[in-house]
Design a protein around this motif. Structure first.
Motif, PDB file in Angstrom:
ATOM      1  N   UNK A 298      12.330 -50.522  80.871  1.00  0.00           N
ATOM      2  CA  UNK A 298      11.311 -49.520  81.285  1.00  0.00           C
ATOM      3  C   UNK A 298      12.985 -49.107  82.876  1.00  0.00           C
ATOM      4  N   UNK A 299      13.696 -48.599  83.309  1.00  0.00           N
ATOM      5  CA  UNK A 299      13.686 -48.573  84.963  1.00  0.00           C
ATOM      6  C   UNK A 299      14.757 -47.159  85.538  1.00  0.00           C
ATOM      7  N   UNK A 300      14.312 -46.474  86.440  1.00  0.00           N
ATOM      8  CA  UNK A 300      15.507 -46.161  86.886  1.00  0.00           C
ATOM      9  C   UNK A 300      16.314 -46.143  87.894  1.00  0.00           C
ATOM     10  N   UNK A 301      17.476 -45.799  88.280  1.00  0.00           N
ATOM     11  CA  UNK A 301      18.691 -46.638  88.787  1.00  0.00           C
ATOM     12  C   UNK A 301      18.022 -45.936  90.295  1.00  0.00           C
ATOM     13  N   UNK A 302      19.602 -46.244  90.750  1.00  0.00           N
ATOM     14  CA  UNK A 302      18.622 -46.536  93.018  1.00  0.00           C
ATOM     15  C   UNK A 302      18.643 -45.077  93.088  1.00  0.00           C
ATOM     16  N   UNK A 303      19.760 -44.332  92.145  1.00  0.00           N
ATOM     17  CA  UNK A 303      19.680 -43.204  91.892  1.00  0.00           C
ATOM     18  C   UNK A 303      18.859 -42.471  91.716  1.00  0.00           C
ATOM     19  N   UNK A 304      17.419 -41.926  90.691  1.00  0.00           N
ATOM     20  CA  UNK A 304      16.051 -41.851  90.704  1.00  0.00           C
ATOM     21  C   UNK A 304      16.730 -40.938  90.090  1.00  0.00           C
ATOM     22  N   UNK A 305      18.245 -41.084  89.423  1.00  0.00           N
ATOM     23  CA  UNK A 305      18.281 -38.835  88.418  1.00  0.00           C
ATOM     24  C   UNK A 305      18.105 -39.281  87.254  1.00  0.00           C
ATOM     25  N   UNK A 306      17.799 -40.176  86.390  1.00  0.00           N
ATOM     26  CA  UNK A 306      17.264 -41.037  85.096  1.00  0.00           C
ATOM     27  C   UNK A 306      16.491 -42.217  85.162  1.00  0.00           C
ATOM     28  N   UNK A 307      15.907 -42.329  83.537  1.00  0.00           N
ATOM     29  CA  UNK A 307      15.265 -43.735  83.263  1.00  0.00           C
ATOM     30  C   UNK A 307      16.280 -43.877  82.094  1.00  0.00           C
ATOM     31  N   UNK A 308      16.111 -45.674  81.715  1.00  0.00           N
ATOM     32  CA  UNK A 308      17.025 -45.661  81.012  1.00  0.00           C
ATOM     33  C   UNK A 308      16.313 -46.669  80.127  1.00  0.00           C
ATOM     34  N   UNK A 309      16.273 -46.635  79.187  1.00  0.00           N
ATOM     35  CA  UNK A 309      15.860 -48.226  78.733  1.00  0.00           C
ATOM     36  C   UNK A 309      16.464 -48.903  78.338  1.00  0.00           C
TER      37      UNK A 309
ATOM     38  N   UNK B 243      17.689 -53.002  76.699  1.00  0.00           N
ATOM     39  CA  UNK B 243      17.569 -54.304  75.968  1.00  0.00           C
ATOM     40  C   UNK B 243      18.397 -55.100  76.147  1.00  0.00           C
ATOM     41  N   UNK B 244      18.030 -56.399  76.351  1.00  0.00           N
ATOM     42  CA  UNK B 244      19.151 -57.512  77.169  1.00  0.00           C
ATOM     43  C   UNK B 244      19.753 -57.283  78.776  1.00  0.00           C
ATOM     44  N   UNK B 245      19.275 -56.657  79.052  1.00  0.00           N
ATOM     45  CA  UNK B 245      19.420 -56.004  80.684  1.00  0.00           C
ATOM     46  C   UNK B 245      20.487 -54.686  80.900  1.00  0.00           C
ATOM     47  N   UNK B 246      21.325 -54.432  79.333  1.00  0.00           N
ATOM     48  CA  UNK B 246      21.920 -53.431  79.417  1.00  0.00           C
ATOM     49  C   UNK B 246      21.227 -52.386  78.609  1.00  0.00           C
ATOM     50  N   UNK B 247      21.862 -50.793  79.229  1.00  0.00           N
ATOM     51  CA  UNK B 247      20.975 -49.537  79.425  1.00  0.00           C
ATOM     52  C   UNK B 247      21.131 -49.189  77.486  1.00  0.00           C
ATOM     53  N   UNK B 248      20.447 -48.980  76.939  1.00  0.00           N
ATOM     54  CA  UNK B 248      20.952 -48.037  75.366  1.00  0.00           C
ATOM     55  C   UNK B 248      19.994 -47.226  75.386  1.00  0.00           C
ATOM     56  N   UNK B 249      20.013 -46.147  75.832  1.00  0.00           N
ATOM     57  CA  UNK B 249      19.592 -44.995  75.926  1.00  0.00           C
ATOM     58  C   UNK B 249      19.186 -44.508  77.610  1.00  0.00           C
ATOM     59  N   UNK B 250      19.436 -43.601  77.479  1.00  0.00           N
ATOM     60  CA  UNK B 250      19.097 -42.276  78.939  1.00  0.00           C
ATOM     61  C   UNK B 250      18.227 -40.928  78.686  1.00  0.00           C
ATOM     62  N   UNK B 251      17.199 -41.472  79.617  1.00  0.00           N
ATOM     63  CA  UNK B 251      16.016 -39.869  79.638  1.00  0.00           C
ATOM     64  C   UNK B 251      15.902 -39.540  80.912  1.00  0.00           C
ATOM     65  N   UNK B 252      17.353 -38.006  80.821  1.00  0.00           N
ATOM     66  CA  UNK B 252      17.322 -37.258  82.017  1.00  0.00           C
ATOM     67  C   UNK B 252      15.827 -36.603  82.073  1.00  0.00           C
ATOM     68  N   UNK B 253      15.599 -35.499  82.689  1.00  0.00           N
ATOM     69  CA  UNK B 253      14.835 -33.979  83.104  1.00  0.00           C
ATOM     70  C   UNK B 253      15.188 -33.810  81.895  1.00  0.00           C
ATOM     71  N   UNK B 254      15.871 -33.166  81.458  1.00  0.00           N
ATOM     72  CA  UNK B 254      16.513 -32.147  79.827  1.00  0.00           C
ATOM     73  C   UNK B 254      17.278 -32.652  79.365  1.00  0.00           C
ATOM     74  N   UNK B 255      17.423 -34.109  79.146  1.00  0.00           N
ATOM     75  CA  UNK B 255      18.386 -34.595  77.619  1.00  0.00           C
ATOM     76  C   UNK B 255      18.335 -36.118  77.324  1.00  0.00           C
ATOM     77  N   UNK B 256      18.574 -36.469  76.427  1.00  0.00           N
ATOM     78  CA  UNK B 256      18.438 -37.587  76.132  1.00  0.00           C
ATOM     79  C   UNK B 256      19.464 -37.998  75.549  1.00  0.00           C
ATOM     80  N   UNK B 257      20.018 -39.357  75.619  1.00  0.00           N
ATOM     81  CA  UNK B 257      21.235 -39.949  75.417  1.00  0.00           C
ATOM     82  C   UNK B 257      21.402 -40.656  74.679  1.00  0.00           C
ATOM     83  N   UNK B 258      21.960 -41.371  73.193  1.00  0.00           N
ATOM     84  CA  UNK B 258      21.104 -42.559  72.890  1.00  0.00           C
ATOM     85  C   UNK B 258      22.521 -42.395  71.885  1.00  0.00           C
ATOM     86  N   UNK B 259      23.513 -43.746  71.597  1.00  0.00           N
ATOM     87  CA  UNK B 259      24.725 -43.998  70.726  1.00  0.00           C
ATOM     88  C   UNK B 259      25.537 -42.858  71.562  1.00  0.00           C
ATOM     89  N   UNK B 260      25.945 -42.476  72.645  1.00  0.00           N
ATOM     90  CA  UNK B 260      26.650 -41.539  72.384  1.00  0.00           C
ATOM     91  C   UNK B 260      26.570 -40.233  72.150  1.00  0.00           C
TER      92      UNK B 260
END
Length: 183
Positions: A109-120, A122-139
């Motif tokens: 689990x990490x946040x990028x340099x911009x600190x604009x979202x959280x990424x979940x 797997x093996x170093x590649x983001x599989x889901x993103x969490x913003x303050x008001x959204x969740x994005x996974x699998x498109x």
């Protein structure tokens, strides 16, 4: 650090993520730069690494991504999702994110340099993103409590700012001011 001539334990990049401290530099057996274990440039199952010794630290350059992280300008990693939620996601959205994350296979689990979202990831590649008001996974985008899709910003939004019709000549007047045709 190992001494010259002593055998070094080697790890795949995936193993290094759990067996080596996150701030320790590693040398790939093939490659040209030193890396941190969580560097996304490493192939998790294929890259074989050893802990960099003093000679490696003097002879090899550090990968630019890892250098940024060492300097405090790269990704910010979290021990778990809960810590990331505490840092970034509003209280009313946290339980929904926990429920959505149950269906995702992730190991970091990490946040990028911009600190604009959280990424979940797997093996170093983001599989889901969490913003303050959204969740994005699998498109797919899932709105979280507090989500506001916004007005857009295209022609419809511009039209909402137009003035009323002039009662004399029926020309659309600007928002501020009178009719340019009749005045």
């Amino acid at each position: 650090m190992s001494t010259a001539g002593a055998p070094q334990s080697s790890f795949t990049a995936r193993q290094a993520m759990t067996h080596v401290a996150p701030d320790v530099l590693l040398r790939p057996l093939t490659g040209s730069r030193l890396h941190l274990s969580q560097c996304y440039r490493l192939e998790r199952g294929a890259t074989v690494l050893v802990v960099a010794n003093e000679a490696d630290l003097e002879a090899w350059q550090v990968c630019s991504t890892c250098q940024a992280e060492l300097g405090g300008h790269g990704r910010q990693y979290f021990d778990n999702l809960e810590r990331a939620l505490e840092a970034y996601v509003p209280l009313q959205a946290r339980q929904k994110v926990r429920n959505l994350a149950r269906d995702v296979d992730y190991d970091a689990v990490w946040a990028p340099n911009s600190r604009s979202y959280i990424a979940l990831g797997s093996d170093g590649t983001a599989v889901a993103y969490v913003g303050k008001t959204y969740w994005r996974s699998g498109g797919a985008l899932t709105e979280l409590p507090g989500y506001d899709s916004g007005a857009g910003g295209g022609p419809a939004a511009a039209g909402a700012r137009q003035g009323r019709e002039c009662p004399t000549c029926n020309v659309l007047m600007p928002v501020a001011g009178g009719c340019g045709t009749c005045d």
